[in-house]
Scaffold this motif. Sequence first.
Motif, PDB file in Angstrom:
ATOM      1  N   ARG A 185       0.800  -1.221   0.000  1.00 11.96           N
ATOM      2  CA  ARG A 185       0.000   0.000   0.000  1.00 11.96           C
ATOM      3  C   ARG A 185       0.840   1.281   0.000  1.00 11.96           C
ATOM      4  O   ARG A 185       0.491   2.266   0.651  1.00 11.96           O
ATOM      5  N   HIS A 186       1.927   1.301  -0.761  1.00 11.31           N
ATOM      6  CA  HIS A 186       2.747   2.504  -0.880  1.00 11.31           C
ATOM      7  C   HIS A 186       2.428   3.293  -2.140  1.00 11.31           C
ATOM      8  O   HIS A 186       2.950   4.384  -2.333  1.00 11.31           O
ATOM      9  N   ILE A 187       1.589   2.747  -3.025  1.00 13.27           N
ATOM     10  CA  ILE A 187       1.335   3.338  -4.338  1.00 13.27           C
ATOM     11  C   ILE A 187      -0.112   3.805  -4.433  1.00 13.27           C
ATOM     12  O   ILE A 187      -1.032   3.127  -3.976  1.00 13.27           O
ATOM     13  N   THR A 188      -0.290   4.978  -5.070  1.00  9.11           N
ATOM     14  CA  THR A 188      -1.632   5.500  -5.294  1.00  9.11           C
ATOM     15  C   THR A 188      -1.903   5.607  -6.797  1.00  9.11           C
ATOM     16  O   THR A 188      -0.979   5.814  -7.588  1.00  9.11           O
ATOM     17  N   VAL A 189      -3.159   5.471  -7.147  1.00 13.52           N
ATOM     18  CA  VAL A 189      -3.607   5.700  -8.519  1.00 13.52           C
ATOM     19  C   VAL A 189      -4.722   6.728  -8.449  1.00 13.52           C
ATOM     20  O   VAL A 189      -5.741   6.502  -7.806  1.00 13.52           O
ATOM     21  N   ASP A 190      -4.493   7.868  -9.073  1.00 10.13           N
ATOM     22  CA  ASP A 190      -5.428   8.999  -9.029  1.00 10.13           C
ATOM     23  C   ASP A 190      -5.757   9.390  -7.590  1.00 10.13           C
ATOM     24  O   ASP A 190      -6.906   9.691  -7.250  1.00 10.13           O
ATOM     25  N   LYS A 219      -5.853   7.572  -4.885  1.00  9.10           N
ATOM     26  CA  LYS A 219      -6.401   6.514  -4.032  1.00  9.10           C
ATOM     27  C   LYS A 219      -5.394   5.368  -3.949  1.00  9.10           C
ATOM     28  O   LYS A 219      -4.806   4.976  -4.947  1.00  9.10           O
ATOM     29  N   VAL A 220      -5.233   4.813  -2.755  1.00 12.81           N
ATOM     30  CA  VAL A 220      -4.309   3.705  -2.547  1.00 12.81           C
ATOM     31  C   VAL A 220      -4.852   2.455  -3.241  1.00 12.81           C
ATOM     32  O   VAL A 220      -6.014   2.095  -3.064  1.00 12.81           O
ATOM     33  N   VAL A 221      -3.991   1.821  -4.046  1.00 11.94           N
ATOM     34  CA  VAL A 221      -4.349   0.581  -4.736  1.00 11.94           C
ATOM     35  C   VAL A 221      -3.317  -0.464  -4.346  1.00 11.94           C
ATOM     36  O   VAL A 221      -2.116  -0.212  -4.431  1.00 11.94           O
ATOM     37  N   ASN A 222      -3.782  -1.633  -3.907  1.00 14.99           N
ATOM     38  CA  ASN A 222      -2.848  -2.680  -3.498  1.00 14.99           C
ATOM     39  C   ASN A 222      -2.993  -3.948  -4.347  1.00 14.99           C
ATOM     40  O   ASN A 222      -2.683  -5.029  -3.902  1.00 14.99           O
TER      41      ASN A 222
END
Length: 194
Positions: free
Chosen positions: A117-122, A124-127
């Motif tokens: 959970r270190h990455i966001t898309v737009d 929002k956190v995406v895992n």
Amino acid sequence: MAKYIGPKSKIARRFGEPIFGADKVLSRRNFPPGQHGNNRRRKQSEYAVMLAEKQKAKYTYGVLERQFRNMFESAAKADGITGEVLLQNLESRLDNVVFRLGIAPTRAAARQLVGHRHITVDGKVVNIPSFAVKAGMVVGVREKSKSLEVIEAALAGFNHSKYPWIEWDEQAKAGKFLHKPIKEQLIVELYSKN
């Protein structure tokens, strides 16, 4: 969630190519693994060559057989050349986009960053590593994670101009996915350089 966790050098030796990146073992032992590694017959059937190419793509992108089969079937149904659409779908996976942005040094590390959970898309956190990134989406590092050593080390000195379908913003530590890589030949040339 399944993934290959076996020895990567063994896979690279099987194909005779550093598909996971630079490999010391492959440079010392450039022959297939196993008891008869050097003495195996060299001539392969047409099916064996096709199977090896499919396996290389699977291991390179970190995709298992069922996922790869499903991606192939969806690419076959889509308009356009099946191989090109398949490569576009593989390149637009979230873990691959994170790797291409230079946020992670390898695809496996990118998959781990997404899963943790270190990455966001737009925003929002995406895992989900297999999340399909669409054109116009912004992939970035979560605010709390921007100071992680792994991310800072990977971004240090990374050349973001190598990939024309991704636009990088250094201040926000985020990249915009402009469009799917259109030309299959460019991807082939890119991999031949690495």
